[in-house]
Design an enzyme around this catalytic site. Sequence first.
Site, PDB file in Angstrom:
ATOM      1  N   PHE A  53      -2.340  -1.013   2.464  1.00  0.00           N
ATOM      2  CA  PHE A  53      -2.226  -2.473   1.931  1.00  0.00           C
ATOM      3  C   PHE A  53      -1.098  -3.307   1.759  1.00  0.00           C
ATOM      4  CE2 PHE A  53      -5.564   0.320  -0.497  1.00  0.00           C
ATOM      5  CZ  PHE A  53      -6.530   0.293   0.475  1.00  0.00           C
ATOM      6  N   HIS A  54      -0.081  -2.838   2.454  1.00  0.00           N
ATOM      7  CA  HIS A  54       1.170  -3.771   2.241  1.00  0.00           C
ATOM      8  C   HIS A  54       1.689  -4.301   3.455  1.00  0.00           C
ATOM      9  CE1 HIS A  54       1.726  -0.180  -0.961  1.00  0.00           C
ATOM     10  NE2 HIS A  54       0.837  -1.100  -1.435  1.00  0.00           N
TER      11      HIS A  54
END
Length: 539
Positions: free
Chosen positions: A472-473
């Site tokens: 999720f980055h």
Amino acid sequence: MPNVSSTTWDYVIVGAGSAGCVLANRLSADGRHSVLLLEAGPPDRYPWIHVPIGYAKTMFNPVYNWCFKTEPEPQMNGREVYWPSGKTLGGSSSINGLIYIRGQHEDYEHWAALGNPGWSYRDVLPYFRKLEHNMRGESEYHGIGGPLWASDIVAKHELVEALIAAGGELGIPANPDFNGATQEGVGYYQLTTRRGFRCSTATAYLRPARGRSNLCIETGAQATRIAIERGRAAAVAYRRDGRDVTATARREVILAAGALQSPQLLQLSGIGRADLLRNFGIPVVHELPGVGENLQDHLQARVIFRCTKPITTNDVLASKLRTLAMGMRYVLTRTGQMAIGINQGGMFARTDPALGRPDVQFHLATLSSDMAGSPVHTFSGFTLSVCQLRPQSRGHVRIKSPDPLAAPAMQPNYLSAPHDRATIVRGVRLARKLAGTPALAPYVMGEYRPGPDATTDEAILAFVRDKGATIFHPVGTCKMGPAADPRAVVDSELRVHGLDAIRVVDGSVMPTLVSGNTNAPVIMIAEKAADLILARAVP
Ligand SMILES: Cc1cc2nc3c(=O)[nH]c(=O)nc-3n(C[C@H](O)[C@H](O)[C@H](O)COP(=O)(O)OP(=O)(O)OC[C@H]3O[C@@H](n4cnc5c(N)ncnc54)[C@H](O)[C@@H]3O)c2cc1C
């Protein structure tokens, strides 16, 4: 004909996420300027947003989450990888895993070395100290009194203790503070929680500012275009309740729509690669080829073990009585599993002793499930998620329609760099080595995933291609860098190259991904940006 209306502000901020809420607070603080904050999603009233374990309730919830998917990924068996992203006040900080990590000192030295004065570790540390209220008190590395709470996980967990001991057996030191002098080592994470509740930027920064008469927050308001007049950002067009509205910015337009939607909005406004824009009939207002390029993300390979003891969250959730006890504990004391969320323990390690600093991060979850946030397994299980910290693979975000409400194409190109393939395989091997240590082995009944048959590098890589997921980055799509860099979109003050009165302030400006989780670094970026903006603001 749509009903069109128009308003005028000093600053118009697009996106009330990790960065946008910080800006809204700081730019409206002294009352001198009027600020409009636009957020496409609804208010953050859903109770599960605020309870750390509620992570699972927002992970696939389209009301509070954009629920994006990547394009088919060539190195990931052609899979469309699920990409959650926050869509509410607080943005992704309202749905994230709460882990509080800044990255390595060297990450920021590297940003500065790329031609970005003001972004070395020494430059950014004061902002990391300013933004936090650390439960541990003030020190060289930590601050108190800031809006974002960083809390310790007070209760010890047998599995985290075993991981710390396992690390010691492999020469990986215990590290009580990953955000201190050095990141390397193993220990408990700090979480962005406040007295057992999620501390998103909406609660930390926006809530205290809501009552200010010079700040207007509009939810359900999706920006569709930035109007550029004679090289200057003049206004933001947005849609709210089916109406088209224009907000004029006297001073600046600030894009804080995140690394996926800030570049999309620039492209929709005619700022980007000329060939891409022409393909969709969008007039080229300002050619800037780097917009949407340089996309980087952390890929995670979740190695799952069956546990010999019924001490995992899977066991708690398998029993109505234990679940009830967990709930009661939370209600009465704001502690326990519900106050923690998913990952408790972490490790930053080198997959090759010849390396100068950690190249992988491990997240230890005292539970197991097929995907992050999906229902837990019925057996006792825990997860060692392996993530390569500085991937070399690069992708892009590009519009695939002139419709501002349609998602852009997101293509991270995971594992396209041979170095990334080699690192993730070594990382999975390190997870197994840890599981085989005298300290951790007594807790391991067997490896559920990838499973004992995956012994060769090829088999491990096949597992990563098949089951690997984002951690999720996504960042980097409006890269900060000097004008001479063909991929740079903003300068070191986050102003869009070649245009006036428009900045990008969010995860998209990172020139390279930091070695760790991205929420605190984005908040730091926004804190620094607010100072840069206000320093230029003549009363
Ligand atoms: C599921 C998940 C788990 C994560 N776990 C962690 C973790 O444990 N620790 C950590 O440090 N980081 C974590 N992260 C990453 C971290 O939360 C993000 O990097 C960070 O929040 C990004 O901040 P941002 O301001 O760039 O974007 P966001 O916070 O995503 O904000 C963008 C905002 O803009 C809004 N928006 C978009 N387009 C428009 C438009 N056109 N008009 C108006 N509004 C718009 C969006 O709805 C959103 O609210 C996680 C992220 C996710 C999704």
